[in-house]
Design a protein around this motif. Sequence first.
Motif, mmCIF file in Angstrom:
data_model
loop_
_atom_site.group_PDB
_atom_site.id
_atom_site.type_symbol
_atom_site.label_atom_id
_atom_site.label_comp_id
_atom_site.label_asym_id
_atom_site.label_seq_id
_atom_site.Cartn_x
_atom_site.Cartn_y
_atom_site.Cartn_z
ATOM 1 N N ILE A 123 0.836 -1.203 0.000
ATOM 2 C CA ILE A 123 0.000 0.000 0.000
ATOM 3 C C ILE A 123 0.870 1.253 0.000
ATOM 4 C CG2 ILE A 123 -1.669 1.332 1.351
ATOM 5 C CD1 ILE A 123 -2.784 -1.361 2.352
ATOM 6 N N SER A 124 1.866 1.287 0.888
ATOM 7 C CA SER A 124 2.683 2.492 1.005
ATOM 8 C C SER A 124 3.547 2.720 -0.228
ATOM 9 C CB SER A 124 3.571 2.403 2.250
ATOM 10 O OG SER A 124 4.567 1.413 2.108
ATOM 11 N N LEU A 125 4.059 1.653 -0.835
ATOM 12 C CA LEU A 125 4.909 1.799 -2.011
ATOM 13 C C LEU A 125 4.115 2.175 -3.257
ATOM 14 C CD1 LEU A 125 7.292 -1.239 -1.442
ATOM 15 C CD2 LEU A 125 7.873 1.185 -1.215
ATOM 16 N N SER A 126 2.803 2.043 -3.199
ATOM 17 C CA SER A 126 1.960 2.394 -4.340
ATOM 18 C C SER A 126 1.375 3.796 -4.230
ATOM 19 C CB SER A 126 0.796 1.382 -4.455
ATOM 20 O OG SER A 126 1.278 0.070 -4.561
ATOM 21 N N THR A 127 1.740 4.534 -3.162
ATOM 22 C CA THR A 127 1.063 5.786 -2.854
ATOM 23 C C THR A 127 2.076 6.906 -2.636
ATOM 24 O OG1 THR A 127 -0.667 4.502 -1.742
ATOM 25 C CG2 THR A 127 -0.606 6.864 -1.295
ATOM 26 N N LEU A 148 -0.070 11.382 0.516
ATOM 27 C CA LEU A 148 -1.397 10.763 0.539
ATOM 28 C C LEU A 148 -1.397 9.424 1.261
ATOM 29 C CD1 LEU A 148 -2.560 11.522 -3.122
ATOM 30 C CD2 LEU A 148 -3.247 12.702 -1.031
ATOM 31 N N GLN A 149 -0.359 9.161 2.048
ATOM 32 C CA GLN A 149 -0.279 7.875 2.742
ATOM 33 C C GLN A 149 -1.454 7.669 3.695
ATOM 34 O OE1 GLN A 149 2.231 5.407 2.680
ATOM 35 N NE2 GLN A 149 3.303 6.378 0.994
ATOM 36 N N GLY A 150 -1.778 8.700 4.468
ATOM 37 C CA GLY A 150 -2.887 8.560 5.415
ATOM 38 C C GLY A 150 -4.193 8.246 4.714
ATOM 39 N N ARG A 151 -4.433 8.916 3.594
ATOM 40 C CA ARG A 151 -5.672 8.680 2.849
ATOM 41 C C ARG A 151 -5.710 7.263 2.284
ATOM 42 N NH1 ARG A 151 -7.447 9.326 -2.571
ATOM 43 N NH2 ARG A 151 -9.604 10.049 -2.729
ATOM 44 N N ALA A 205 2.561 6.817 9.289
ATOM 45 C CA ALA A 205 3.692 7.489 9.923
ATOM 46 C C ALA A 205 4.962 6.660 9.797
ATOM 47 C CB ALA A 205 3.372 7.753 11.402
ATOM 48 N N VAL A 206 4.847 5.347 9.954
ATOM 49 C CA VAL A 206 6.016 4.480 9.822
ATOM 50 C C VAL A 206 6.567 4.553 8.398
ATOM 51 C CG1 VAL A 206 6.825 2.086 9.911
ATOM 52 C CG2 VAL A 206 5.256 2.937 11.660
ATOM 53 N N ALA A 207 5.683 4.574 7.408
ATOM 54 C CA ALA A 207 6.124 4.616 6.010
ATOM 55 C C ALA A 207 6.962 5.851 5.722
ATOM 56 C CB ALA A 207 4.910 4.579 5.084
#
Length: 457
Positions: free
Chosen positions: A145-149, A153-156, A369-371
């Motif tokens: 998820i994080s690598l695709s965003t 916009l990580q939170g969203r 936040a970790v991402a």
Amino acid sequence: MYLADRSAPAPGGAKTAADRGPLRAPAVAPTVLALGTVSMITDISSEMVTAVLPLYLIAGLGLSPLGFGALDGVYNGVSALVQLTGGHLADRVRNHKLIAGVGYGLSALCKPLLLFAHSLGPISVILTLERTGKGLRTAPRDALISLSTPPELQGRAFGVHRAMDTTGALLGPLAAFLILSLTIDGYDAVFGVSACVAVLGVVVLMLFVPSGAAPAAAPAPAAAPAADGTAAAEVSGAGRPAPVGLRDALGLLRLPRLRNLAVCAVLLGLTTVSDAFVYLLLQRRTGIGDQWFPLLPLGTAAVFLLLAVPAGALADRIGRRTVFLTGHALLLGGYGLLLWAPAWPALPFLVLALHGMFYAATDGVLPAAVAATVPGELRATGMALVGTGQALARFGCSLAFGAAWTLWGTGPALAAAAAGLLCGAAVAGFVLRPSAPGDTRPEPNPKSNPKSVRPPK
């Protein structure tokens, strides 16, 4: 800063979303939507079992609250320990989908085994294996998820995924309630239908989730010079990325921002009473009948579903620290209602609403936040480190709360948890405070800087 109230300028002078002014949020990445669908289907299966499990074990098999607390702790503790393995394997083999698929498949295989287990021993083994599958898949899935965003916009993105996941958590208990109402041998019917739904989730994962995700986040900081003055190697062999080793994973703990996040997640997890205990406390406080017990998670899930995306977007806008700590304040309010509020007819709705708001403000905000603190090649490992610490802390809380309930009763046990949560939130607010103005230095990349991972010879 991670979880900070103000977004720091991007390294290298690059403009962030805040610098460019308000933008219309782009469509969510297809990988996020596909993984959300898989999670939704899988959660329907899992929550069908989870909704009836406390009642089945305590009322059906006569398990004590202390025994249930131990089982619930093991149920979550095993998942926590395996998260480290799943996250490291995903980064090492560089195939997040493969490791996630193994986890989803193992959980699916365990569901039909519940049909043949009618005593505590076999059920404990099956639940342990099922949680092993959950632990394997969690970090690789969140890394995808994080690598695709994009970072802003990580939170969203996590909010969208958690909302779809929670849709399954909403439908699962409802399905369990209907099955128990319409069948004679209700528990076995719930377990059988759950197994079929779990297999469908694995099929969707294999067909629609891509094997990899191109990192949409900002590139990791440039490689720092090694001790001999040469640049640290980032590739090995014929241009391939260097393999991720255990030392690289352990080096993440030297990142101050990630370490602070992990410490706060553990501290707050030690005072977060498990969902099952919250529902049991609410039932005893209000006298809700056993036939309505499987519906209690619906209240939490409904509020979580409605607020997960807005809470994630709000965290991207005003700061993840503020939203994260507000979520724990809402949970503390729920504890207070269970302790001191009169037996109003609206009490169950208020407690479940605060419970759902707590999850909406924390469940997707923490991995976002970790991402922001971990380089892409170690993303799954970093998420596993924080997730494992949090889950192990909640394992300890389940054991302690079950023991306190057995020895002191529900009131003193919950009061102790509330006092601990208040202290933990105060400490987390201090540790996660925004960095000094003008301090925009990026975290070092533990993969690219040998000194940050390996001690000098």
